[in-house]
Design a protein around this motif. Structure first.
Motif, PDB file in Angstrom:
ATOM      1  N   LEU A  29     -50.708  17.346 -21.698  1.00 17.23           N
ATOM      2  CA  LEU A  29     -49.568  18.142 -21.231  1.00 17.23           C
ATOM      3  C   LEU A  29     -48.969  18.957 -22.380  1.00 17.23           C
ATOM      4  N   TYR A  30     -48.942  18.361 -23.582  1.00 14.63           N
ATOM      5  CA  TYR A  30     -48.401  19.078 -24.739  1.00 14.63           C
ATOM      6  C   TYR A  30     -49.264  20.298 -25.070  1.00 14.63           C
ATOM      7  N   VAL A  31     -50.580  20.133 -25.046  1.00 18.63           N
ATOM      8  CA  VAL A  31     -51.486  21.254 -25.335  1.00 18.63           C
ATOM      9  C   VAL A  31     -51.345  22.344 -24.286  1.00 18.63           C
ATOM     10  N   ARG A  32     -51.188  21.956 -23.040  1.00 18.40           N
ATOM     11  CA  ARG A  32     -51.019  22.955 -21.971  1.00 18.40           C
ATOM     12  C   ARG A  32     -49.724  23.750 -22.159  1.00 18.40           C
ATOM     13  N   ASP A  33     -48.692  23.084 -22.649  1.00 21.04           N
ATOM     14  CA  ASP A  33     -47.441  23.792 -22.938  1.00 21.04           C
ATOM     15  C   ASP A  33     -47.649  24.825 -24.033  1.00 21.04           C
ATOM     16  N   LEU A  34     -48.456  24.489 -25.050  1.00 23.57           N
ATOM     17  CA  LEU A  34     -48.769  25.452 -26.104  1.00 23.57           C
ATOM     18  C   LEU A  34     -49.521  26.652 -25.544  1.00 23.57           C
ATOM     19  N   HIS A  35     -50.447  26.388 -24.597  1.00 20.94           N
ATOM     20  CA  HIS A  35     -51.163  27.492 -23.936  1.00 20.94           C
ATOM     21  C   HIS A  35     -50.163  28.471 -23.327  1.00 20.94           C
ATOM     22  N   LYS A  36     -49.244  27.905 -22.571  1.00 22.58           N
ATOM     23  CA  LYS A  36     -48.267  28.755 -21.871  1.00 22.58           C
ATOM     24  C   LYS A  36     -47.408  29.539 -22.860  1.00 22.58           C
ATOM     25  N   ILE A  55     -48.116  30.594 -25.974  1.00 27.58           N
ATOM     26  CA  ILE A  55     -48.760  31.725 -26.665  1.00 27.58           C
ATOM     27  C   ILE A  55     -49.132  32.837 -25.680  1.00 27.58           C
ATOM     28  N   ILE A  56     -49.341  32.485 -24.413  1.00 24.85           N
ATOM     29  CA  ILE A  56     -49.555  33.537 -23.407  1.00 24.85           C
ATOM     30  C   ILE A  56     -48.247  34.298 -23.203  1.00 24.85           C
ATOM     31  N   LYS A  57     -47.148  33.543 -23.128  1.00 21.68           N
ATOM     32  CA  LYS A  57     -45.830  34.159 -22.953  1.00 21.68           C
ATOM     33  C   LYS A  57     -45.469  35.025 -24.160  1.00 21.68           C
ATOM     34  N   ASN A  58     -45.857  34.553 -25.347  1.00 20.86           N
ATOM     35  CA  ASN A  58     -45.575  35.317 -26.570  1.00 20.86           C
ATOM     36  C   ASN A  58     -46.569  36.451 -26.807  1.00 20.86           C
ATOM     37  N   LYS A  59     -47.553  36.550 -25.931  1.00 20.48           N
ATOM     38  CA  LYS A  59     -48.563  37.601 -25.994  1.00 20.48           C
ATOM     39  C   LYS A  59     -49.381  37.545 -27.288  1.00 20.48           C
ATOM     40  N   THR A  60     -49.696  36.306 -27.701  1.00 20.01           N
ATOM     41  CA  THR A  60     -50.558  36.126 -28.877  1.00 20.01           C
ATOM     42  C   THR A  60     -51.873  35.447 -28.514  1.00 20.01           C
ATOM     43  N   MET A  65     -59.117  39.146 -19.077  1.00 17.19           N
ATOM     44  CA  MET A  65     -59.912  38.366 -20.027  1.00 17.19           C
ATOM     45  C   MET A  65     -59.424  36.919 -20.097  1.00 17.19           C
ATOM     46  N   LEU A  66     -58.107  36.753 -20.167  1.00 16.10           N
ATOM     47  CA  LEU A  66     -57.554  35.393 -20.228  1.00 16.10           C
ATOM     48  C   LEU A  66     -57.817  34.636 -18.935  1.00 16.10           C
ATOM     49  N   LYS A  67     -57.725  35.344 -17.826  1.00 13.74           N
ATOM     50  CA  LYS A  67     -57.981  34.698 -16.547  1.00 13.74           C
ATOM     51  C   LYS A  67     -59.428  34.227 -16.460  1.00 13.74           C
ATOM     52  N   ALA A  68     -60.350  35.070 -16.917  1.00 12.23           N
ATOM     53  CA  ALA A  68     -61.773  34.710 -16.889  1.00 12.23           C
ATOM     54  C   ALA A  68     -62.056  33.533 -17.828  1.00 12.23           C
ATOM     55  N   PHE A  69     -61.501  33.616 -19.050  1.00 13.08           N
ATOM     56  CA  PHE A  69     -61.741  32.537 -20.017  1.00 13.08           C
ATOM     57  C   PHE A  69     -61.096  31.232 -19.560  1.00 13.08           C
ATOM     58  N   ASN A  70     -59.854  31.314 -19.090  1.00 17.39           N
ATOM     59  CA  ASN A  70     -59.169  30.112 -18.613  1.00 17.39           C
ATOM     60  C   ASN A  70     -59.912  29.470 -17.447  1.00 17.39           C
ATOM     61  N   TYR A  94     -57.270  30.746 -32.034  1.00 16.66           N
ATOM     62  CA  TYR A  94     -56.301  29.658 -31.846  1.00 16.66           C
ATOM     63  C   TYR A  94     -56.236  29.252 -30.373  1.00 16.66           C
ATOM     64  N   PHE A  95     -56.278  30.259 -29.483  1.00 16.75           N
ATOM     65  CA  PHE A  95     -56.249  29.947 -28.052  1.00 16.75           C
ATOM     66  C   PHE A  95     -57.507  29.182 -27.648  1.00 16.75           C
ATOM     67  N   ARG A  96     -58.665  29.615 -28.188  1.00 18.29           N
ATOM     68  CA  ARG A  96     -59.918  28.877 -27.937  1.00 18.29           C
ATOM     69  C   ARG A  96     -59.826  27.456 -28.475  1.00 18.29           C
ATOM     70  N   ASP A  97     -59.269  27.308 -29.690  1.00 17.75           N
ATOM     71  CA  ASP A  97     -59.155  25.975 -30.290  1.00 17.75           C
ATOM     72  C   ASP A  97     -58.296  25.055 -29.429  1.00 17.75           C
ATOM     73  N   LEU A  98     -57.245  25.606 -28.828  1.00 13.81           N
ATOM     74  CA  LEU A  98     -56.404  24.794 -27.946  1.00 13.81           C
ATOM     75  C   LEU A  98     -57.199  24.299 -26.731  1.00 13.81           C
ATOM     76  N   LYS A  99     -58.036  25.168 -26.194  1.00 12.26           N
ATOM     77  CA  LYS A  99     -58.869  24.768 -25.058  1.00 12.26           C
ATOM     78  C   LYS A  99     -59.856  23.679 -25.469  1.00 12.26           C
ATOM     79  N   GLU A 100     -60.422  23.835 -26.669  1.00 14.62           N
ATOM     80  CA  GLU A 100     -61.349  22.806 -27.162  1.00 14.62           C
ATOM     81  C   GLU A 100     -60.622  21.491 -27.409  1.00 14.62           C
ATOM     82  N   ARG A 101     -59.389  21.585 -27.872  1.00 16.65           N
ATOM     83  CA  ARG A 101     -58.589  20.377 -28.089  1.00 16.65           C
ATOM     84  C   ARG A 101     -58.293  19.684 -26.757  1.00 16.65           C
TER      85      ARG A 101
END
Length: 234
Positions: free
Chosen positions: A5-12, A14-19, A47-52, A95-102
C-alpha cells in the motif's frame, strides 16, 4: 500488505507530481505551446496507462515460483513503451519502473509466505492423519491379541477336560499334543498383547500442547494434542 500500500501511494504521488514520465522538449503545435503541452500530457497518460496495465497484470500474476518471469515482463514493457515515446522525446522514469519492480517483489514475498503457510498446514494435517492411523493400528492390534488370548484360553480348557475324560492312552497323547500347541499359541498371543500394550502406552506418553492455526483449523479453533518428541517445542 502495508508495504504494498505504501508503494502504491508513492506511485500516485509521482503521477500527481507529473514526474512518473517526462518530455525533454517543449513541443509546439501550429506554433502554440499550449497545444503542444496538451499533446504531451495525453501521450504521457497513454504511456503510463499502457505500462501500468502490463505491470499490474504481472504483479497480480506473480506466484512463489515465477518471480523472474514476471520481472522480465515488467522490464520488457518499460523498454518497449519508452521506445514508442522516443520520437516525441517522451519516457517513463526509471524511478517509476523501480517502484513497480518493488511492488512486484513485495507481491512475490507475500505469495511465497502464503505458500510456506500452505506447506506448513499440509504438514500439520498429514501429521494428524499419521497419528490417527497409528492410534487405530495399535488399538486394532491390541483387540486382535486380546481376542486370540481369550480364544486360546477357552480352547485349552476344553482340551484339558478331554484329557481328563480320555480313556485310551492314544487319545490322551493326542489331546496332550494339542494342548502343547495351544499353550504355545496362547504364549505368542500374550506376548503380542504385551507388545501392543507397550506401544499403546508409548503413544499416550509425551507432552500435551494446545495450538491454533487459522489455515488448518479455522478462526477461533484450537487443537489439543500430544507430541512424543523429546524436545516438545520442535
Amino acid at each position: 500488505k502495508n508495504k504494498i500500500l505504501y508503494v502504491r501511494d508513492l506511485h500516485k504521488q509521482i503521477i500527481k507530481n507529473k514526474t512518473a514520465a517526462t518530455c525533454s522538449i517543449r513541443w509546439k503545435i501550429d506554433g502554440d505551446l499550449k497545444k503542444g503541452k496538451i499533446m504531451i500530457e495525453r501521450n504521457i497518460k497513454l504511456m503510463l496507462k499502457a505500462f501500468n496495465g502490463e505491470a499490474d497484470s504481472a504483479i497480480s500474476s506473480v506466484r512463489w515460483n515465477n518471480y523472474e518471469q514476471m520481472l522480465r515482463r515488467i522490464r520488457n514493457s518499460f523498454i518497449n513503451i519508452n521506445k514508442l515515446g522516443e520520437p516525441n522525446l517522451l519516457s517513463i522514469s526509471e524511478y517509476f519502473r523501480d517502484l513497480k519492480e518493488r511492488e512486484l517483489m513485495l507481491a512475490y514475498e507475500y505469495q511465497a509466505k502464503r505458500q510456506e503457510e500452505r506447506d506448513e498446514q499440509a504438514q500439520i494435517r498429514e501429521q494428524m492423519r499419521e497419528e490417527e492411523r497409528a492410534r487405530k493400528e495399535i488399538e486394532q492390534a491390541l483387540k486382535e491379541a486380546e481376542d486370540k488370548e481369550e480364544k486360546f484360553k477357552v480352547a485349552i480348557d476344553k482340551v484339558r477336560l478331554r484329557i481328563i475324560q480320555a480313556k485310551l492312552d492314544e487319545q490322551r497323547a493326542k489331546y496332550e499334543a494339542q494342548l502343547m500347541e495351544l499353550e504355545q499359541k496362547l504364549k505368542e498371543a500374550i506376548e503380542k498383547k504385551r507388545r501392543a500394550q507397550s506401544m499403546a502406552e508409548q503413544t499416550r506418553r509425551g507432552h500435551v500442547y494446545i495450538i491454533s492455526n487459522v489455515g488448518s483449523f479455522g478462526d477461533g479453533v484450537y487443537k489439543i494434542g500430544m507430541t512424543r518428541r523429546l524436545e516438545p517445542f520442535d
